[in-house]
Design a protein around this motif. Structure first.
Motif, mmCIF file in Angstrom:
data_model
loop_
_atom_site.group_PDB
_atom_site.id
_atom_site.type_symbol
_atom_site.label_atom_id
_atom_site.label_comp_id
_atom_site.label_asym_id
_atom_site.label_seq_id
_atom_site.Cartn_x
_atom_site.Cartn_y
_atom_site.Cartn_z
ATOM 1 N N GLN A 1 0.833 -1.202 0.000
ATOM 2 C CA GLN A 1 0.000 0.000 0.000
ATOM 3 C C GLN A 1 0.871 1.257 0.000
ATOM 4 N N GLU A 2 1.917 1.269 0.820
ATOM 5 C CA GLU A 2 2.823 2.418 0.869
ATOM 6 C C GLU A 2 3.544 2.596 -0.459
ATOM 7 N N TYR A 3 3.925 1.488 -1.085
ATOM 8 C CA TYR A 3 4.625 1.548 -2.375
ATOM 9 C C TYR A 3 3.719 2.125 -3.462
ATOM 10 N N GLU A 4 2.464 1.680 -3.491
ATOM 11 C CA GLU A 4 1.529 2.180 -4.505
ATOM 12 C C GLU A 4 1.244 3.670 -4.312
ATOM 13 N N GLU A 5 1.144 4.125 -3.047
ATOM 14 C CA GLU A 5 0.929 5.551 -2.785
ATOM 15 C C GLU A 5 2.137 6.371 -3.233
ATOM 16 N N ALA A 6 3.336 5.871 -2.938
ATOM 17 C CA ALA A 6 4.548 6.574 -3.350
ATOM 18 C C ALA A 6 4.676 6.600 -4.869
ATOM 19 N N LYS A 7 4.331 5.504 -5.538
ATOM 20 C CA LYS A 7 4.372 5.462 -7.005
ATOM 21 C C LYS A 7 3.384 6.451 -7.604
ATOM 22 N N HIS A 8 2.224 6.590 -6.972
ATOM 23 C CA HIS A 8 1.215 7.532 -7.457
ATOM 24 C C HIS A 8 1.726 8.966 -7.328
ATOM 25 N N ASP A 9 2.346 9.277 -6.181
ATOM 26 C CA ASP A 9 2.927 10.616 -5.998
ATOM 27 C C ASP A 9 4.020 10.874 -7.033
ATOM 28 N N GLU A 10 4.861 9.885 -7.278
ATOM 29 C CA GLU A 10 5.933 10.019 -8.262
ATOM 30 C C GLU A 10 5.357 10.278 -9.646
ATOM 31 N N PHE A 11 4.270 9.587 -9.988
ATOM 32 C CA PHE A 11 3.642 9.755 -11.298
ATOM 33 C C PHE A 11 3.105 11.178 -11.469
ATOM 34 N N LEU A 12 2.469 11.716 -10.413
ATOM 35 C CA LEU A 12 1.928 13.074 -10.489
ATOM 36 C C LEU A 12 3.038 14.110 -10.594
ATOM 37 N N ILE A 13 4.139 13.882 -9.894
ATOM 38 C CA ILE A 13 5.275 14.809 -9.982
ATOM 39 C C ILE A 13 5.850 14.814 -11.393
ATOM 40 N N GLN A 14 5.986 13.632 -11.982
ATOM 41 C CA GLN A 14 6.519 13.541 -13.345
ATOM 42 C C GLN A 14 5.574 14.192 -14.340
ATOM 43 N N GLN A 15 4.277 14.055 -14.121
ATOM 44 C CA GLN A 15 3.297 14.721 -14.991
ATOM 45 C C GLN A 15 3.480 16.234 -14.950
ATOM 46 N N GLN A 16 3.629 16.771 -13.737
ATOM 47 C CA GLN A 16 3.783 18.222 -13.598
ATOM 48 C C GLN A 16 5.078 18.694 -14.244
ATOM 49 N N LYS A 17 6.156 17.938 -14.077
ATOM 50 C CA LYS A 17 7.433 18.307 -14.696
ATOM 51 C C LYS A 17 7.324 18.290 -16.217
ATOM 52 N N THR A 18 6.586 17.319 -16.750
ATOM 53 C CA THR A 18 6.404 17.238 -18.193
ATOM 54 C C THR A 18 5.621 18.443 -18.710
ATOM 55 N N LYS A 19 4.620 18.853 -17.925
ATOM 56 C CA LYS A 19 3.830 20.021 -18.305
ATOM 57 C C LYS A 19 4.698 21.277 -18.337
ATOM 58 N N VAL A 20 5.548 21.434 -17.321
ATOM 59 C CA VAL A 20 6.439 22.596 -17.266
ATOM 60 C C VAL A 20 7.393 22.595 -18.460
ATOM 61 N N LYS A 21 7.912 21.424 -18.796
ATOM 62 C CA LYS A 21 8.827 21.318 -19.930
ATOM 63 C C LYS A 21 8.103 21.657 -21.227
ATOM 64 N N TRP A 22 6.852 21.233 -21.345
ATOM 65 C CA TRP A 22 6.085 21.533 -22.560
ATOM 66 C C TRP A 22 5.867 23.035 -22.713
ATOM 67 N N LEU A 23 5.593 23.713 -21.596
ATOM 68 C CA LEU A 23 5.368 25.159 -21.664
ATOM 69 C C LEU A 23 6.617 25.887 -22.149
ATOM 70 N N GLY A 24 7.789 25.331 -21.835
ATOM 71 C CA GLY A 24 9.027 25.973 -22.244
ATOM 72 C C GLY A 24 9.468 25.614 -23.639
ATOM 73 N N GLU A 25 9.216 24.372 -24.064
ATOM 74 C CA GLU A 25 9.755 23.900 -25.333
ATOM 75 C C GLU A 25 8.695 23.481 -26.348
ATOM 76 N N GLY A 26 7.495 23.201 -25.888
ATOM 77 C CA GLY A 26 6.473 22.703 -26.794
ATOM 78 C C GLY A 26 5.738 23.800 -27.530
ATOM 79 N N ASP A 27 4.977 23.403 -28.522
ATOM 80 C CA ASP A 27 4.122 24.309 -29.286
ATOM 81 C C ASP A 27 4.912 25.495 -29.847
ATOM 82 N N LYS A 28 6.156 25.222 -30.263
ATOM 83 C CA LYS A 28 7.025 26.217 -30.899
ATOM 84 C C LYS A 28 7.393 27.375 -29.972
#
Length: 356
Positions: free
Chosen positions: A256-283
């Motif tokens: 249960q602790e592992y799945e919660e930590a994996k979920h938090d990690e997934f959300l953090i990576q999503q947010q980082k990807t969004k930030v990277k897209w704002l800087g480099e994506g869509d020209k």
């Protein structure tokens, strides 16, 4: 800043950027022969006149000891070279800094088991201003490993003020149980002043509490790795003892602790990807705006395109395409963007990131 450089020493002025503190440092590599070290003592006398009661560190390989106990074989009297060294240090009012670790800093031979010659040739020394301004400064002498000299570290705790890190709100903490309680508590704090001032102070007050919540469980990425190893270990114990209820309970809790930590990690990576897209994506790049938009190419007039457009819009559809966009349409489009999702190559939210 290098103030003076000779074959015996480099005299520098160092400024700590964060605190604007200035200190003088002399890095020494003395000659092996006593007569050749005399110019070094003269250099130190001249540098003393420049420091002008400011903190001054002198460090390096002096190739000479100061005291009788700084030679593993021992000696009965101070040599003339040692007396010259100590006389110079007394004149410029320099003393050894507090040390921890190895006493001897040089070994004659690491590979010869019968050679036990050790000396203290490397040292860090300071003036009285360092003792008064930075009393916690000390020297650490590390093991030789493969060198004949002990690596020497100057440690000055709390002297360099770290620059405060900018606040970054991590979206995943909104799913934590304590999040709403922290926000309500921060929002209920009372401040005296205009409405905008009170709003800013409440937001600033929340930064510290939200930063603590973000790091309450430590580094999320490291936590995922540790829990994964623990889960593998406890599951291997279940295989060896499948009827042990205690082990099975531990495995369930760890999973249960592992799945919660994996979920938090997934959300953090999503947010980082969004930030990277704002800087480099869509020209949103310097290349697109300077190199691509700045070019001029020849185009073929529309009347010479022939029958390439087999399907066209009628007049009503064409007019609808150029109608003025209303504020409500803009609001609907903006609010339809999920803040945690990253756009795909087409500029829209990628199907890979959509919630199931």
């Amino acid at each position: 800043m290098v103030l003076n450089c000779t074959r015996r020493a480099i005299f520098c002025l160092v400024e700590i950027i964060s605190s604007k503190e200035k200190i003088y440092c002399t890095f020494v590599y003395a000659c092996n022969k006593g007569k050749e070290r005399v110019p070094l003592w003269n250099d130190l006398h001249l540098q003393k006149t420049v420091t002008n009661k400011m903190p001054w560190f002198i460090m390096g390989d002096f190739n000479i000891t100061r005291y009788l106990n700084e030679h593993s074989a021992g000696c009965s009297i101070l040599s003339e070279e040692m007396k010259e060294f100590n006389s110079c240090l007394n004149d410029i009012k320099i003393e050894d800094i507090n040390i921890s670790g190895f006493h001897f800093t040089w070994t004659k031979s690491l590979k010869n088991p019968r050679c036990g010659t050790l000396k203290k040739l490397d040292r860090i020394m300071i003036n009285a201003e360092v003792m008064n301004a930075i009393p916690q400064a000390h020297c650490i002498l590390l093991p030789y490993v493969i060198s004949d000299h002990s690596p020497t570290i100057l440690n000055i705790p709390n002297f360099i003020v770290s620059k405060p890190k900018s606040f970054r709100f991590m979206n995943y903490i909104t799913e934590k149980e304590a999040f709403m309680h922290i926000v309500k508590e921060g929002w209920n704090r009372q401040y005296v002043g205009c409405a905008m001032y009170c709003l800013i102070m409440k937001l600033k007050g929340l930064k510290k509490d939200l930063r603590k919540l973000n790091w309450a469980d430590g580094n999320t990425f490291n936590k995922v790795k540790i829990l994964k190893m623990q889960l593998k270990d406890v599951q291997s114990k279940i295989v060896a003892d499948p009827h042990n209820v205690t082990i099975r309970d531990l495995a369930s809790k760890t999973l249960q602790e592992y799945e919660e930590a994996k979920h938090d990690e997934f959300l953090i990576q999503q947010q980082k990807t969004k930030v990277k897209w704002l800087g480099e994506g869509d020209k949103n790049t310097k290349y697109f705006h300077k190199n691509f938009l700045g070019k001029v190419d020849s185009v073929i007039p529309i009347e010479y395109m022939g029958n390439i457009f087999s399907v066209t819009l009628d007049s009503n559809e064409a007019n609808a395409m150029v109608l003025e966009v209303s504020n409500s349409e803009i609001k609907d489009a903006i609010f339809d963007i999920d803040s945690e999702k990253a756009a795909g190559p087409d500029g829209y939210t990628s199907h890979f990131f959509k919630k199931s």
